[in-house]
Design an enzyme around this catalytic site. Structure first.
Site, PDB file in Angstrom:
ATOM      1  N   ARG A 107       1.464  -5.890   4.251  1.00  0.00           N
ATOM      2  CA  ARG A 107       0.339  -5.494   5.087  1.00  0.00           C
ATOM      3  C   ARG A 107       0.740  -4.397   6.074  1.00  0.00           C
ATOM      4  O   ARG A 107       1.852  -4.432   6.615  1.00  0.00           O
ATOM      5  CB  ARG A 107      -0.191  -6.715   5.839  1.00  0.00           C
ATOM      6  CG  ARG A 107      -0.560  -7.879   4.926  1.00  0.00           C
ATOM      7  CD  ARG A 107      -0.770  -9.171   5.693  1.00  0.00           C
ATOM      8  NE  ARG A 107      -1.142 -10.281   4.805  1.00  0.00           N
ATOM      9  CZ  ARG A 107      -0.287 -11.131   4.267  1.00  0.00           C
ATOM     10  NH1 ARG A 107       1.005 -11.025   4.516  1.00  0.00           N
ATOM     11  NH2 ARG A 107      -0.716 -12.090   3.477  1.00  0.00           N
ATOM     12  N   GLU A 154       2.159  -2.090  -3.192  1.00  0.00           N
ATOM     13  CA  GLU A 154       0.748  -2.332  -2.907  1.00  0.00           C
ATOM     14  C   GLU A 154       0.590  -2.591  -1.419  1.00  0.00           C
ATOM     15  O   GLU A 154       1.053  -3.616  -0.897  1.00  0.00           O
ATOM     16  CB  GLU A 154       0.216  -3.525  -3.706  1.00  0.00           C
ATOM     17  CG  GLU A 154      -1.254  -3.823  -3.400  1.00  0.00           C
ATOM     18  CD  GLU A 154      -1.814  -4.996  -4.174  1.00  0.00           C
ATOM     19  OE1 GLU A 154      -2.872  -5.517  -3.760  1.00  0.00           O
ATOM     20  OE2 GLU A 154      -1.194  -5.398  -5.187  1.00  0.00           O
ATOM     21  N   ASN A 158      -6.188  -4.749   6.422  1.00  0.00           N
ATOM     22  CA  ASN A 158      -7.300  -5.624   6.769  1.00  0.00           C
ATOM     23  C   ASN A 158      -8.051  -5.020   7.954  1.00  0.00           C
ATOM     24  O   ASN A 158      -7.433  -4.705   8.982  1.00  0.00           O
ATOM     25  CB  ASN A 158      -6.792  -7.026   7.132  1.00  0.00           C
ATOM     26  CG  ASN A 158      -6.199  -7.746   5.946  1.00  0.00           C
ATOM     27  OD1 ASN A 158      -6.865  -7.987   4.955  1.00  0.00           O
ATOM     28  ND2 ASN A 158      -4.914  -8.079   6.037  1.00  0.00           N
ATOM     29  N   GLU A 220      16.202   1.346   3.001  1.00  0.00           N
ATOM     30  CA  GLU A 220      17.563   1.827   2.807  1.00  0.00           C
ATOM     31  C   GLU A 220      17.522   2.971   1.806  1.00  0.00           C
ATOM     32  O   GLU A 220      17.025   2.810   0.683  1.00  0.00           O
ATOM     33  CB  GLU A 220      18.472   0.710   2.282  1.00  0.00           C
ATOM     34  CG  GLU A 220      19.912   1.166   2.082  1.00  0.00           C
ATOM     35  CD  GLU A 220      20.821   0.081   1.518  1.00  0.00           C
ATOM     36  OE1 GLU A 220      22.049   0.247   1.599  1.00  0.00           O
ATOM     37  OE2 GLU A 220      20.289  -0.923   0.989  1.00  0.00           O
TER      38      GLU A 220
END
Length: 362
Positions: A107, A154, A158, A220
């Site tokens: 998220r 992905e 929200n 990294e």
């Protein structure tokens, strides 16, 4: 695909949905009497041992009543042997299953800002974007190649949520680049944060650097030659490394590629995956001496893995001590079959039917 609902710790129904509808994978056990084979009720493999023991006693009594003459001990032994054989078959199937890491889900608080950073600083491509206003969230998929052949990211935004807690359990993502120093210069020019300047890894020769994206997720950068899979690592911390390795090998079918102990810095890592580190994405599990639990926060969600059979996958996960959080079966609306689970440390994974995944991409 995986969708995140506004509740920070929940997942919306899609390729990695953890909610509605359930299915079960079952198998049957047959016992032989004098002249015929009698098939009895089916049951979950995850609870097979105690049920088979009980089943053996009941079957014995039934067969004696029918003139079968099967002793209690014989029935119990047959049930035990059947269970062991089935377990062995399921775990052997896992090794042959066509699996690969599909995408990692997390998220972010500002989707456009994150997309800009990943495309301009890390060289990713925006593969597609999906807005679901009635459910108040947006997804963006980014990576270095098509979803049907590459491991991708992905992102989930929200509506109205601009900040998440990454926690102490999540480690970093790994990106393979041909020139770490040049990439770091670009990140700095774009206002990105560099938390470790380019230089050899401690105790080795590989040149690395660490940067942070706008939400604080660490990346990294590893200096390597050209590779088909630049998005090459997901690092998570675990409380028992041997337990985690055993679970990922048996339940997930990953191979242990290597381990490295660093007593000077009090940690050990294990690299596991479905192919070599230089050509495929891998899981890097890290154990810090004496630390058995971590705060997982609400930012990182899960990885999705392709499989040929979500039902057999669920059986293997149960056998190896994993927790099924969504029973195997098709998702409402799109019919894509998935199963969702937790590993022994509580990290989420979703297994997606390979054929259904390709159909959904179409």
């Amino acid at each position: 695909m995986v969708r995140i609902i506004p509740m920070a710790s929940s997942i919306r129904p899609s390729l990695s949905s953890l909610n509605k509808f359930s299915g079960t994978s079952r198998f049957c056990v047959s016992l032989l009497s004098h002249n015929s084979q009698r098939k009895f009720g089916s049951f979950h493999l995850g609870s097979a041992i105690p049920q088979l023991q009980s089943f053996g006693l009941k079957a014995s009594k039934l067969l004696r009543e029918k003139g079968g003459g099967l002793s209690v001990s014989a029935a119990g032994n047959m049930a035990h042997a059947s269970t062991a054989t089935t377990q062995e078959n399921v775990l052997e199937w896992v090794k042959q299953d066509k699996r690969r890491m599909l995408h990692v889900v997390y998220r972010v608080g500002d989707l456009e800002k994150t997309i800009k950073f990943y495309t301009e600083c890390l060289g990713m491509k925006l593969l597609r974007k999906r807005d679901i206003p009635e459910e108040r969230y947006t997804n963006a998929f980014l990576g270095y190649g098509p979803e049907d052949s590459h491991f991708v990211i992905e992102l989930t935004y929200n509506y109205g949520v601009d900040k998440y807690d990454i926690g102490s359990g999540f480690g970093h993502f790994g990106i393979a680049v041909e020139d770490v120093s040049k990439t770091v210069e670009l990140v700095k020019a774009k206002g990105g944060k560099v938390s470790r300047e380019p230089g050899p890894v401690k105790g080795g020769k590989t040149v690395i650097a660490f940067i942070e994206d706008p939400d604080g997720y660490k990346f990294e950068l590893l200096e390597r030659g050209p590779t088909p899979e630049p998005l090459c690592q997901v690092m998570l911390r675990v409380g028992d490394l041997d337990r985690a390795i055993n679970f990922y090998e048996k339940a997930y079918g990953m191979k242990l590629l290597r381990t490295r102990d660093n007593p000077e810095y009090k940690y050990t890592i294990a690299m596991l995956g479905y192919g070599p580190e230089d050509t495929s994405s891998v899981m890097e599990l890290t154990y810090n001496y004496g630390v058995t639990e971590y705060d997982k926060g609400n930012a990182y969600a899960q990885i999705a893995i392709g499989t040929d059979d979500v039902y057999k996958t669920a059986e293997a996960i149960r056998l190896c001590g994993g927790k099924i959080t969504r029973e195997p079966g098709p998702l409402p609306g799109i019919s894509t079959k998935i199963v969702a689970c937790l590993d022994p440390d509580g990290w989420k994974s979703v297994f997606v039917d390979n054929v259904d995944f390709l159909k959904e991409l179409e």
